[in-house]
Write a protein that holds these residues in place. Structure first.
Motif, PDB file in Angstrom:
ATOM      1  N   ASP A   1       0.825  -1.202   0.000  1.00 26.82           N
ATOM      2  CA  ASP A   1       0.000   0.000   0.000  1.00 26.82           C
ATOM      3  C   ASP A   1       0.864   1.260   0.000  1.00 26.82           C
ATOM      4  O   ASP A   1       0.522   2.265  -0.643  1.00 26.82           O
ATOM      5  CB  ASP A   1      -0.930   0.007   1.220  1.00 26.82           C
ATOM      6  N   ALA A   2       2.005   1.199   0.687  1.00 28.32           N
ATOM      7  CA  ALA A   2       2.896   2.364   0.742  1.00 28.32           C
ATOM      8  C   ALA A   2       3.581   2.606  -0.602  1.00 28.32           C
ATOM      9  O   ALA A   2       3.585   3.735  -1.115  1.00 28.32           O
ATOM     10  CB  ALA A   2       3.936   2.179   1.850  1.00 28.32           C
ATOM     11  N   ILE A   3       4.154   1.571  -1.197  1.00 27.63           N
ATOM     12  CA  ILE A   3       4.929   1.790  -2.420  1.00 27.63           C
ATOM     13  C   ILE A   3       4.024   2.162  -3.584  1.00 27.63           C
ATOM     14  O   ILE A   3       4.388   2.980  -4.443  1.00 27.63           O
ATOM     15  CB  ILE A   3       5.808   0.558  -2.767  1.00 27.63           C
ATOM     16  N   ARG A   4       2.807   1.623  -3.617  1.00 30.79           N
ATOM     17  CA  ARG A   4       1.929   2.037  -4.725  1.00 30.79           C
ATOM     18  C   ARG A   4       1.453   3.468  -4.536  1.00 30.79           C
ATOM     19  O   ARG A   4       1.276   4.196  -5.517  1.00 30.79           O
ATOM     20  CB  ARG A   4       0.769   1.074  -4.917  1.00 30.79           C
ATOM     21  N   THR A   5       1.299   3.905  -3.288  1.00 28.15           N
ATOM     22  CA  THR A   5       0.971   5.313  -3.044  1.00 28.15           C
ATOM     23  C   THR A   5       2.116   6.204  -3.493  1.00 28.15           C
ATOM     24  O   THR A   5       1.909   7.256  -4.125  1.00 28.15           O
ATOM     25  CB  THR A   5       0.680   5.546  -1.551  1.00 28.15           C
ATOM     26  N   VAL A   6       3.343   5.800  -3.180  1.00 31.08           N
ATOM     27  CA  VAL A   6       4.523   6.557  -3.615  1.00 31.08           C
ATOM     28  C   VAL A   6       4.555   6.670  -5.133  1.00 31.08           C
ATOM     29  O   VAL A   6       4.730   7.760  -5.701  1.00 31.08           O
ATOM     30  CB  VAL A   6       5.819   5.887  -3.101  1.00 31.08           C
ATOM     31  N   LEU A   7       4.406   5.545  -5.803  1.00 29.30           N
ATOM     32  CA  LEU A   7       4.505   5.540  -7.267  1.00 29.30           C
ATOM     33  C   LEU A   7       3.371   6.332  -7.919  1.00 29.30           C
ATOM     34  O   LEU A   7       3.590   6.997  -8.942  1.00 29.30           O
ATOM     35  CB  LEU A   7       4.527   4.102  -7.780  1.00 29.30           C
ATOM     36  N   GLN A   8       2.197   6.293  -7.354  1.00 35.23           N
ATOM     37  CA  GLN A   8       1.095   7.087  -7.899  1.00 35.23           C
ATOM     38  C   GLN A   8       1.426   8.578  -7.884  1.00 35.23           C
ATOM     39  O   GLN A   8       1.013   9.332  -8.768  1.00 35.23           O
ATOM     40  CB  GLN A   8      -0.180   6.815  -7.093  1.00 35.23           C
ATOM     41  N   GLY A   9       2.235   8.997  -6.906  1.00 36.64           N
ATOM     42  CA  GLY A   9       2.618  10.404  -6.813  1.00 36.64           C
ATOM     43  C   GLY A   9       3.650  10.818  -7.847  1.00 36.64           C
ATOM     44  O   GLY A   9       3.900  12.024  -8.015  1.00 36.64           O
ATOM     45  N   PHE A  10       4.272   9.846  -8.513  1.00 37.64           N
ATOM     46  CA  PHE A  10       5.286  10.158  -9.522  1.00 37.64           C
ATOM     47  C   PHE A  10       4.787   9.934 -10.954  1.00 37.64           C
ATOM     48  O   PHE A  10       5.572   9.971 -11.903  1.00 37.64           O
ATOM     49  CB  PHE A  10       6.552   9.319  -9.296  1.00 37.64           C
ATOM     50  N   VAL A  11       3.485   9.686 -11.122  1.00 38.45           N
ATOM     51  CA  VAL A  11       2.936   9.502 -12.468  1.00 38.45           C
ATOM     52  C   VAL A  11       2.820  10.863 -13.145  1.00 38.45           C
ATOM     53  O   VAL A  11       2.186  11.788 -12.639  1.00 38.45           O
ATOM     54  CB  VAL A  11       1.558   8.822 -12.412  1.00 38.45           C
ATOM     55  N   GLY A  12       3.493  10.985 -14.287  1.00 37.07           N
ATOM     56  CA  GLY A  12       3.450  12.223 -15.059  1.00 37.07           C
ATOM     57  C   GLY A  12       2.898  11.978 -16.449  1.00 37.07           C
ATOM     58  O   GLY A  12       2.349  10.905 -16.740  1.00 37.07           O
ATOM     59  N   GLU A  13       3.079  12.964 -17.336  1.00 39.70           N
ATOM     60  CA  GLU A  13       2.551  12.846 -18.699  1.00 39.70           C
ATOM     61  C   GLU A  13       3.195  11.702 -19.469  1.00 39.70           C
ATOM     62  O   GLU A  13       2.589  11.106 -20.350  1.00 39.70           O
ATOM     63  CB  GLU A  13       2.772  14.166 -19.451  1.00 39.70           C
ATOM     64  N   ASN A  14       4.457  11.401 -19.127  1.00 42.97           N
ATOM     65  CA  ASN A  14       5.187  10.359 -19.846  1.00 42.97           C
ATOM     66  C   ASN A  14       5.324   9.079 -19.022  1.00 42.97           C
ATOM     67  O   ASN A  14       6.264   8.311 -19.199  1.00 42.97           O
ATOM     68  CB  ASN A  14       6.577  10.876 -20.234  1.00 42.97           C
ATOM     69  N   GLY A  15       4.388   8.875 -18.117  1.00 42.12           N
ATOM     70  CA  GLY A  15       4.465   7.692 -17.266  1.00 42.12           C
ATOM     71  C   GLY A  15       5.116   8.022 -15.935  1.00 42.12           C
ATOM     72  O   GLY A  15       5.034   9.145 -15.450  1.00 42.12           O
ATOM     73  N   LEU A  16       5.812   7.056 -15.368  1.00 43.42           N
ATOM     74  CA  LEU A  16       6.470   7.265 -14.084  1.00 43.42           C
ATOM     75  C   LEU A  16       7.730   8.105 -14.262  1.00 43.42           C
ATOM     76  O   LEU A  16       8.570   7.823 -15.121  1.00 43.42           O
ATOM     77  CB  LEU A  16       6.829   5.922 -13.450  1.00 43.42           C
ATOM     78  N   GLU A  17       7.859   9.148 -13.448  1.00 43.63           N
ATOM     79  CA  GLU A  17       9.019  10.032 -13.493  1.00 43.63           C
ATOM     80  C   GLU A  17       9.654  10.028 -12.102  1.00 43.63           C
ATOM     81  O   GLU A  17       9.341  10.845 -11.240  1.00 43.63           O
ATOM     82  CB  GLU A  17       8.594  11.436 -13.903  1.00 43.63           C
ATOM     83  N   LEU A  18      10.573   9.063 -11.875  1.00 48.88           N
ATOM     84  CA  LEU A  18      11.143   8.826 -10.558  1.00 48.88           C
ATOM     85  C   LEU A  18      12.440   9.594 -10.357  1.00 48.88           C
ATOM     86  O   LEU A  18      13.249   9.713 -11.290  1.00 48.88           O
ATOM     87  CB  LEU A  18      11.417   7.332 -10.365  1.00 48.88           C
ATOM     88  N   PRO A  19      12.689  10.108  -9.155  1.00 50.99           N
ATOM     89  CA  PRO A  19      13.961  10.787  -8.879  1.00 50.99           C
ATOM     90  C   PRO A  19      15.136   9.815  -8.820  1.00 50.99           C
ATOM     91  O   PRO A  19      16.286  10.215  -8.996  1.00 50.99           O
ATOM     92  CB  PRO A  19      13.719  11.443  -7.517  1.00 50.99           C
ATOM     93  N   ARG A  20      14.886   8.546  -8.524  1.00 50.69           N
ATOM     94  CA  ARG A  20      15.919   7.512  -8.520  1.00 50.69           C
ATOM     95  C   ARG A  20      15.311   6.227  -9.051  1.00 50.69           C
ATOM     96  O   ARG A  20      14.118   5.960  -8.851  1.00 50.69           O
ATOM     97  CB  ARG A  20      16.460   7.296  -7.101  1.00 50.69           C
ATOM     98  N   SER A  21      16.115   5.436  -9.723  1.00 48.71           N
ATOM     99  CA  SER A  21      15.621   4.142 -10.207  1.00 48.71           C
ATOM    100  C   SER A  21      15.181   3.280  -9.027  1.00 48.71           C
ATOM    101  O   SER A  21      15.704   3.395  -7.913  1.00 48.71           O
ATOM    102  CB  SER A  21      16.707   3.429 -11.009  1.00 48.71           C
ATOM    103  N   LEU A  22      14.210   2.422  -9.304  1.00 42.60           N
ATOM    104  CA  LEU A  22      13.623   1.590  -8.270  1.00 42.60           C
ATOM    105  C   LEU A  22      13.534   0.151  -8.770  1.00 42.60           C
ATOM    106  O   LEU A  22      13.071  -0.091  -9.886  1.00 42.60           O
ATOM    107  CB  LEU A  22      12.214   2.092  -7.917  1.00 42.60           C
TER     108      LEU A  22
END
Length: 336
Positions: free
Chosen positions: A48-69
């Motif tokens: 539940d935590a990691i999917r909440t985190v990833l939902q916050g990084f969804v941008g126009e081009n998909g996931l835009e993460l500050p560091r690879s995961l």
């Protein structure tokens, strides 16, 4: 990774993934943060935590993460049934490289995950868990190394160092980089999910992990010195239940509390000898060092501090009753 996966509850992952899955997601910085969730199928806070985190990084081009995961989703079959592990399965957090057991498909799988991550390199490793008793949120480390202690202190002041049980994810991943286990309280508590979410987000934003010692006053460090189990031949109950061993109904309220000599742990049937199996870090039987029976009452023989005491009979049978700890801050100066 399909973004629809982030809308899926833990119990629905097996239908989508078919089994344990390692997912690599590209970010702006390398190497990747390794996060493992659902090592126990009924401990859903990490997912539940990691999917909440990833939902916050969804941008126009998909996931835009500050560091690879690199995200490892563990026992999806158990998650589907909302249990720790299925009867025919081993415990997924006891079969990583370094385990004292061997020979199952799960052992092979965890070795493959380790090999993949060794090839890719890792920034840090975080294994997210819940527990069944009343415990504070805390982080665990398996080596007294500065970066791992900093990673633990980022989660909170309470840090536990342990070397048993063997075969846990954080202990194996410590060979590749700074590594911690997070214990985020009981399943279903929103605070635990929020705490893990904030922590994982912070880890993805970290540019580096400090290499200097953690100031002693910044953390409360404990050392797990023994594991306590109820032997399978002994029946037990809580409160007024009819069984040879009767624990207090609120046994888990003793977690992370200093228990003085003579604290009642259980009432025992007449004539019962030592009812608990207690093993130290060398797997030696040490029950008499910590507990004694006085007039049918199992009491503490020395001052104790337990952790992970649970009132869940299934967890007690599958894993343990609790762990015993000692304060360890005096050793921080020697960490390195």
């Amino acid at each position: 990774m399909p973004l629809s996966l982030l809308e899926t509850e833990a119990s629905g992952l097996h239908a989508m993934l078919g089994g344990p899955t390692l997912i690599h997601l590209q970010g702006r910085r390398e190497p990747a943060l390794f996060v493992s969730v659902l090592m126990h199928g009924n401990e859903t806070g990490g997912w539940d935590a990691i999917r909440t985190v990833l939902q916050g990084f969804v941008g126009e081009n998909g996931l835009e993460l500050p560091r690879s995961l690199s995200l490892f989703i563990g026992n999806t079959a158990a998650a589907e049934k909302k249990v720790r592990h299925l009867p025919e399965q081993p415990d997924f957090n006891r079969v990583w490289p370094g385990s004292e057991t061997y020979g199952t498909e799960a052992h092979t799988l965890m070795r493959q995950v380790m090999d993949r991550m060794a090839d890719r390199e890792i920034f840090a490793a975080v294994d997210v868990h819940n527990n069944t008793g009343l415990n504070p949120h805390y982080a665990c480390v398996n080596v007294l190394e500065h970066q791992s202690l900093h990673l633990a202190a980022l989660f909170g002041r309470t840090v536990v160092y342990f070397v048993r049980p063997r075969g846990v994810a954080s202990m194996a991943m410590a060979a590749l980089g700074p590594s911690v286990t997070l214990e985020c309280g009981k399943v279903g508590q929103r605070h635990g999910v929020d705490h893990a979410t904030d922590y994982l987000r912070a880890c993805l934003h970290l540019a580096e992990i400090p290499t200097h010692p953690v100031p002693r006053h910044d953390i409360e460090l404990y050392h797990t010195v023994a594991v306590v189990r109820v032997p399978p031949e002994h029946g037990f109950a809580f409160g007024d239940g009819d069984a040879p061993i009767r624990f207090p109904r609120d046994l888990d309220a003793m977690n992370f509390r200093d228990l003085p000599v003579g604290t009642l742990i259980a009432d025992c049937a007449p004539g019962m000898a030592q009812p608990l199996d207690v093993r130290d870090e060398q797997d030696r039987r040490v029950a008499e060092r910590y507990f004694s029976i006085e007039e049918g009452r199992l009491v503490t023989q020395v001052p104790l501090m337990p952790s992970m005491l649970t009132c869940d009979p299934t967890v007690i049978r599958q894993d343990c009753l609790c762990y015993l700890m000692e304060r360890y801050n005096d050793h921080l100066a020697d960490a390195g």
